[in-house]
Design a protein around this motif. Structure first.
Motif, PDB file in Angstrom:
ATOM      1  N   ALA A 114      -6.931 -33.577  40.227  1.00 53.56           N
ATOM      2  CA  ALA A 114      -6.735 -32.453  40.542  1.00 53.56           C
ATOM      3  C   ALA A 114      -7.014 -31.122  40.615  1.00 53.56           C
ATOM      4  O   ALA A 114      -7.613 -30.070  40.077  1.00 53.56           O
ATOM      5  CB  ALA A 114      -4.811 -32.920  40.477  1.00 53.56           C
ATOM      6  N   LEU A 170      -7.973 -39.129  36.716  1.00 52.59           N
ATOM      7  CA  LEU A 170      -7.999 -38.187  38.724  1.00 52.59           C
ATOM      8  C   LEU A 170      -7.882 -36.986  37.950  1.00 52.59           C
ATOM      9  O   LEU A 170      -7.104 -35.907  36.691  1.00 52.59           O
ATOM     10  CB  LEU A 170      -6.860 -38.486  38.872  1.00 52.59           C
ATOM     11  CG  LEU A 170      -5.800 -37.452  39.653  1.00 52.59           C
ATOM     12  CD1 LEU A 170      -6.659 -37.322  41.506  1.00 52.59           C
ATOM     13  CD2 LEU A 170      -4.414 -37.686  40.322  1.00 52.59           C
ATOM     14  N   HIS A 179      -1.439 -30.905  36.791  1.00 47.90           N
ATOM     15  CA  HIS A 179      -2.416 -32.232  37.396  1.00 47.90           C
ATOM     16  C   HIS A 179      -1.678 -32.825  38.478  1.00 47.90           C
ATOM     17  O   HIS A 179      -2.503 -34.041  38.309  1.00 47.90           O
ATOM     18  CB  HIS A 179      -2.666 -33.103  36.137  1.00 47.90           C
ATOM     19  CG  HIS A 179      -2.959 -32.837  34.823  1.00 47.90           C
ATOM     20  ND1 HIS A 179      -4.553 -32.519  35.083  1.00 47.90           N
ATOM     21  CD2 HIS A 179      -3.237 -32.393  32.841  1.00 47.90           C
ATOM     22  CE1 HIS A 179      -4.870 -32.280  34.105  1.00 47.90           C
ATOM     23  NE2 HIS A 179      -4.763 -31.790  32.789  1.00 47.90           N
ATOM     24  N   TYR A 180      -0.423 -33.020  38.444  1.00 47.96           N
ATOM     25  CA  TYR A 180       0.156 -33.774  39.415  1.00 47.96           C
ATOM     26  C   TYR A 180       0.224 -34.937  39.558  1.00 47.96           C
ATOM     27  O   TYR A 180       0.330 -35.845  40.261  1.00 47.96           O
ATOM     28  CB  TYR A 180      -0.806 -33.355  41.082  1.00 47.96           C
ATOM     29  CG  TYR A 180      -0.131 -31.862  41.554  1.00 47.96           C
ATOM     30  CD1 TYR A 180       1.121 -31.765  42.266  1.00 47.96           C
ATOM     31  CD2 TYR A 180      -1.244 -30.412  40.946  1.00 47.96           C
ATOM     32  CE1 TYR A 180       1.130 -30.135  42.528  1.00 47.96           C
ATOM     33  CE2 TYR A 180      -0.553 -29.242  41.453  1.00 47.96           C
ATOM     34  CZ  TYR A 180       0.334 -29.103  41.820  1.00 47.96           C
ATOM     35  OH  TYR A 180       0.308 -27.956  42.917  1.00 47.96           O
ATOM     36  N   GLN A 181       0.445 -35.143  38.166  1.00 54.61           N
ATOM     37  CA  GLN A 181      -0.310 -37.114  38.244  1.00 54.61           C
ATOM     38  C   GLN A 181       0.885 -37.661  37.550  1.00 54.61           C
ATOM     39  O   GLN A 181       0.878 -39.386  37.104  1.00 54.61           O
ATOM     40  CB  GLN A 181      -1.553 -37.608  38.383  1.00 54.61           C
ATOM     41  CG  GLN A 181      -2.244 -36.767  37.029  1.00 54.61           C
ATOM     42  CD  GLN A 181      -2.995 -37.069  36.927  1.00 54.61           C
ATOM     43  OE1 GLN A 181      -3.920 -37.962  36.110  1.00 54.61           O
ATOM     44  NE2 GLN A 181      -4.387 -36.243  37.311  1.00 54.61           N
ATOM     45  N   VAL A 226       4.005 -40.196  38.817  1.00 55.08           N
ATOM     46  CA  VAL A 226       4.065 -41.452  39.544  1.00 55.08           C
ATOM     47  C   VAL A 226       2.907 -42.305  37.964  1.00 55.08           C
ATOM     48  O   VAL A 226       3.361 -43.265  38.115  1.00 55.08           O
ATOM     49  CB  VAL A 226       2.879 -41.425  40.065  1.00 55.08           C
ATOM     50  CG1 VAL A 226       1.791 -42.080  40.700  1.00 55.08           C
ATOM     51  CG2 VAL A 226       3.219 -39.723  41.524  1.00 55.08           C
ATOM     52  N   ARG A 227       2.691 -42.035  37.628  1.00 58.51           N
ATOM     53  CA  ARG A 227       1.872 -43.056  36.703  1.00 58.51           C
ATOM     54  C   ARG A 227       2.764 -43.494  35.610  1.00 58.51           C
ATOM     55  O   ARG A 227       3.267 -44.756  35.178  1.00 58.51           O
ATOM     56  CB  ARG A 227       0.694 -42.187  35.902  1.00 58.51           C
ATOM     57  CG  ARG A 227      -0.928 -42.156  36.050  1.00 58.51           C
ATOM     58  CD  ARG A 227      -1.385 -41.217  35.678  1.00 58.51           C
ATOM     59  NE  ARG A 227      -2.183 -40.359  35.136  1.00 58.51           N
ATOM     60  CZ  ARG A 227      -4.042 -41.480  35.886  1.00 58.51           C
ATOM     61  NH1 ARG A 227      -3.777 -42.886  35.564  1.00 58.51           N
ATOM     62  NH2 ARG A 227      -5.146 -40.700  36.256  1.00 58.51           N
ATOM     63  N   ASN A 240      -2.979 -34.963  46.484  1.00 50.50           N
ATOM     64  CA  ASN A 240      -2.529 -35.352  45.277  1.00 50.50           C
ATOM     65  C   ASN A 240      -1.303 -36.138  44.887  1.00 50.50           C
ATOM     66  O   ASN A 240      -1.844 -37.234  43.686  1.00 50.50           O
ATOM     67  CB  ASN A 240      -1.441 -33.458  44.573  1.00 50.50           C
ATOM     68  CG  ASN A 240      -2.675 -33.083  44.283  1.00 50.50           C
ATOM     69  OD1 ASN A 240      -4.026 -33.062  43.931  1.00 50.50           O
ATOM     70  ND2 ASN A 240      -2.509 -31.424  44.469  1.00 50.50           N
ATOM     71  N   GLU A 241      -0.567 -36.039  45.830  1.00 46.39           N
ATOM     72  CA  GLU A 241       0.517 -37.250  45.733  1.00 46.39           C
ATOM     73  C   GLU A 241      -0.105 -39.126  45.921  1.00 46.39           C
ATOM     74  O   GLU A 241      -0.048 -39.982  44.906  1.00 46.39           O
ATOM     75  CB  GLU A 241       1.584 -37.159  46.363  1.00 46.39           C
ATOM     76  CG  GLU A 241       2.636 -38.971  46.432  1.00 46.39           C
ATOM     77  CD  GLU A 241       4.249 -38.533  47.064  1.00 46.39           C
ATOM     78  OE1 GLU A 241       3.823 -37.661  48.291  1.00 46.39           O
ATOM     79  OE2 GLU A 241       5.242 -38.416  46.338  1.00 46.39           O
ATOM     80  N   GLU A 252       4.719 -30.740  38.867  1.00 48.12           N
ATOM     81  CA  GLU A 252       3.682 -30.806  38.328  1.00 48.12           C
ATOM     82  C   GLU A 252       3.689 -29.804  36.773  1.00 48.12           C
ATOM     83  O   GLU A 252       4.758 -28.666  37.508  1.00 48.12           O
ATOM     84  CB  GLU A 252       2.205 -30.031  39.051  1.00 48.12           C
ATOM     85  CG  GLU A 252       2.000 -28.817  39.710  1.00 48.12           C
ATOM     86  CD  GLU A 252       3.277 -28.500  40.389  1.00 48.12           C
ATOM     87  OE1 GLU A 252       3.929 -29.102  41.530  1.00 48.12           O
ATOM     88  OE2 GLU A 252       3.402 -26.802  40.546  1.00 48.12           O
ATOM     89  N   ALA A 310      -2.804 -39.848  42.930  1.00 45.42           N
ATOM     90  CA  ALA A 310      -1.885 -39.947  41.713  1.00 45.42           C
ATOM     91  C   ALA A 310      -1.748 -41.501  41.529  1.00 45.42           C
ATOM     92  O   ALA A 310      -1.747 -42.272  41.299  1.00 45.42           O
ATOM     93  CB  ALA A 310      -1.166 -39.572  41.614  1.00 45.42           C
ATOM     94  N   HIS A 311      -1.353 -41.716  43.103  1.00 44.27           N
ATOM     95  CA  HIS A 311      -0.539 -43.359  43.117  1.00 44.27           C
ATOM     96  C   HIS A 311      -2.046 -44.358  42.570  1.00 44.27           C
ATOM     97  O   HIS A 311      -2.158 -44.841  42.987  1.00 44.27           O
ATOM     98  CB  HIS A 311       0.062 -43.925  44.575  1.00 44.27           C
ATOM     99  CG  HIS A 311       1.437 -43.731  44.362  1.00 44.27           C
ATOM    100  ND1 HIS A 311       2.106 -43.996  43.704  1.00 44.27           N
ATOM    101  CD2 HIS A 311       1.740 -41.798  44.807  1.00 44.27           C
ATOM    102  CE1 HIS A 311       3.351 -43.798  44.097  1.00 44.27           C
ATOM    103  NE2 HIS A 311       3.249 -42.719  44.647  1.00 44.27           N
TER     104      HIS A 311
END
Lengths: 319, 253
Positions: free
Chosen positions: A106, A104, B128-130, B133-134, A90-91, B122, A94-95
């Motif tokens: 997940a 994305l 959504h786990y992101q 990072v975004r 997931n990490e 999250e 995401a990057h």
């Protein structure tokens, strides 16, 4: 249609990601950051591997992994990229998503369609709910929920065609790289124990867990707890089963004095059998369990421990 | 070193045994549910308050969503955060790209240049786990997720996380973004004076309607639960023999 399946570590959900990709196309390429991972690809029926190489990628470095993938995607132009729905999967995706400006999804359990849009189902709240969604993008990015891949195997292939890919990575990207690593102490781990004896509000105190520890030791299992126990300081967070703790799938989960809120249930629902002990026969954990005992855990557990010991003595005497 | 910290929190429903859905299946039916800060983010608030106590600086808490997110911002203020920001994005649930855009927009509107931005790994509801990072990528900052230990050094942060059976350590230069997990600390219960102060606090409101991203929710569903009805083994200590029979049957003793 070409799909890239990204392997970031040894997490078993990589096989699920490959399985979901193969459900969409025969043309699945692996992406690995460790050249030695190529050796196991023929078993999984993968004919092409992109080995990503750069000195910044010497140890796990999520930002650099994501940037390298963004460059690979630009060059190879796949229809989609899949990765395991593990922490690192997931990490890293995401990057990639952030750097490529792509959406994305997940922790998908299903992906269908041919893009523009893709139809997918993903889990929310650790499995409390399923979400049907559409993802519309030039390249679909998905991580696959562990266990969601098809169970049918694939015919192995003889050889893998290896493509080496060296991205252009700024030295600055090494700023998010593992600088130190330590193995944690061994012992029966909550995540992998066959039996977990877990306690919640009904245990009443930190001392109350002594009986649970005794039973867990007799069964060669681990002790778990609910969020109430952690918040009261009765147990460390590393013992917590649930959405924000550890998700487990033991042979048997013994839930003592745990009412069974959804946030806890999603952590233990993959147990093969659940035995609930509670004074309240209407508690959700009691009605959703495989077996239940109505009663005070402080009376039930000592009696169970005595019974196990008594039978053990009989076995020894007769054996 | 003194630290200006921004903590992003999410308002999430607090369901009981089941998660009720609206009739059209598009959302959780929250008419009879309370709301809370996600557990990961509650730990982020606690850590920010502790870091500011230790090193000096300020802790600002931000939530994006409908105006009701003010309730969660005030809870964080009651825990000891210094300033609160509501990013009013309207009633509809945002996709993760839109959420990140709203946070980045709000960060640009605020006068502080934050040394550290903390988010949950999250969200407790959508997962959504992101978003962290975004946000980090948009701001050009380093980010690591899953963090359960933070030490502030001179101009950097040393971070620990557990992955599998190992603990990984990262060292990020500041300014940075850190996505944390529950277990980082044990969050405090707000004190009564803290609650009273938070109730009266002035919140900064930023209104923003981000462009939707490429992930579109169609509907929510309850997962199937195929378990058979529970078998009652007995009452109290008298149930012990039946329990041990089951343990033997399952091959665990």
């Amino acid at each position: 249609m070409l799909i890239l399946a990204v392997k970031v570590d040894e997490h078993p959900a990589w096989a699920d990601a490959v399985g979901v990709a193969r459900g969409l196309t025969d043309d699945v390429h692996a992406v690995v950051f460790d050249a030695s991972a190529v050796d196991e690809l023929p078993k999984q029926g993968i004919r092409v591997a992109h080995v990503v190489e750069h000195e910044v990628l010497g140890d796990y470095a999520p930002e650099a992994y994501g940037e390298a993938l963004a460059q690979l995607v630009k060059q190879v132009q796949p229809s989609a990229v899949v990765a395991p729905g593990s922490e690192k999967g997931n990490e890293v995706l995401a990057h990639l998503a952030a750097r490529a400006g792509l959406p994305l999804a997940a922790n998908c359990t299903q992906v269908g369609g041919t893009g523009r849009p893709w139809q997918l189902t993903r889990i929310r709240g650790g499995g409390m709910l399923l979400e049907d969604a559409e993802l519309d993008a030039s390249c679909g990015l998905f991580t696959v929920q562990p266990g969601a891949g098809p169970s049918n195997g694939t015919a192995p292939v003889d050889a893998v065609d290896v493509h080496r890919f060296t991205p252009e990575l700024a030295a600055e990207l090494a700023r998010t790289r593992v600088v130190d690593r330590a193995e944690r102490e061994a012992g029966v781990s909550l995540a992998t124990a066959e039996v977990v004896v877990s306690g919640g509000r009904g245990v009443g105190s930190a001392d109350g867990y002594k009986t649970l520890e005794e039973l867990a030791e007799l069964l060669g299992g681990a002790v778990g707890c609910s969020r109430v126990a952690t918040n009261n300081g009765w147990r460390p967070h590393s013992d917590q089963v649930g959405l924000t703790g550890t998700k487990i799938a033991p042979k048997l989960y013994i839930a003592c004095g745990i009412s069974g809120a959804t946030q806890h249930w999603v952590g233990c629902m993959d147990a093969k059998a659940i035995l609930a002990v509670n004074t309240d026969p209407e508690a959700p954990m009691m009605t959703r369990s495989t077996y239940s005992v109505v009663g005070d855990l402080h009376e039930v557990l000592p009696a169970v421990i005595d019974e196990i010991r008594a039978r053990g003595r009989v076995d020894q005497a007769s054996g | 070193m003194s630290l200006d910290i921004l903590v992003c929190v999410k308002r999430v429903p607090a369901p009981g045994a089941k998660v009720p859905l609206t009739e059209d299946g598009r959302d959780i039916d929250t008419r009879h549910l309370g709301f809370t800060i996600g557990p990961h983010e509650e730990c982020a608030v606690e850590e920010a308050v502790r870091l500011v106590d230790k090193h000096g600086g300020s802790a600002t808490v931000l939530a994006a969503g409908p105006p009701e997110v003010a309730e969660q911002v005030r809870y964080a203020l009651a825990m000891g955060a210094n300033q609160g920001v509501v990013v009013d994005t309207g009633e509809d649930e945002l996709d993760p790209q839109a959420t990140a855009a709203a946070i980045v927009h709000a960060v640009g509107e605020l006068d502080t240049s934050f040394d550290l931005i903390m988010v949950g790994n999250e969200s407790a509801d959508a997962g959504h786990y992101q978003v962290g990072v975004r946000v980090a990528t948009e701001l050009g900052r380093p980010v690591v997720g899953g963090i359960k230990g933070i030490d502030v050094l001179d101009g950097s942060v040393r971070l620990r996380r557990d992955v599998g059976s190992a603990t990984e350590v990262y060292e990020l230069p500041l300014p940075a973004v850190v996505a944390v997990k529950e277990g980082l600390n044990l969050p405090r219960y707000p004190s009564l004076p803290g609650r009273l102060k938070a109730k009266k606090a002035q919140l900064r409101t930023v209104s923003y309607r981000p462009e939707p991203g490429g992930l579109r929710k169609i509907r929510l569903r309850q997962p199937e639960d195929n378990r058979a009805e529970s078998v009652l083994l007995g009452h109290g200590a008298a149930a012990a023999p039946a329990v041990v029979d089951v343990l033997e049957e399952l091959g665990v003793c």
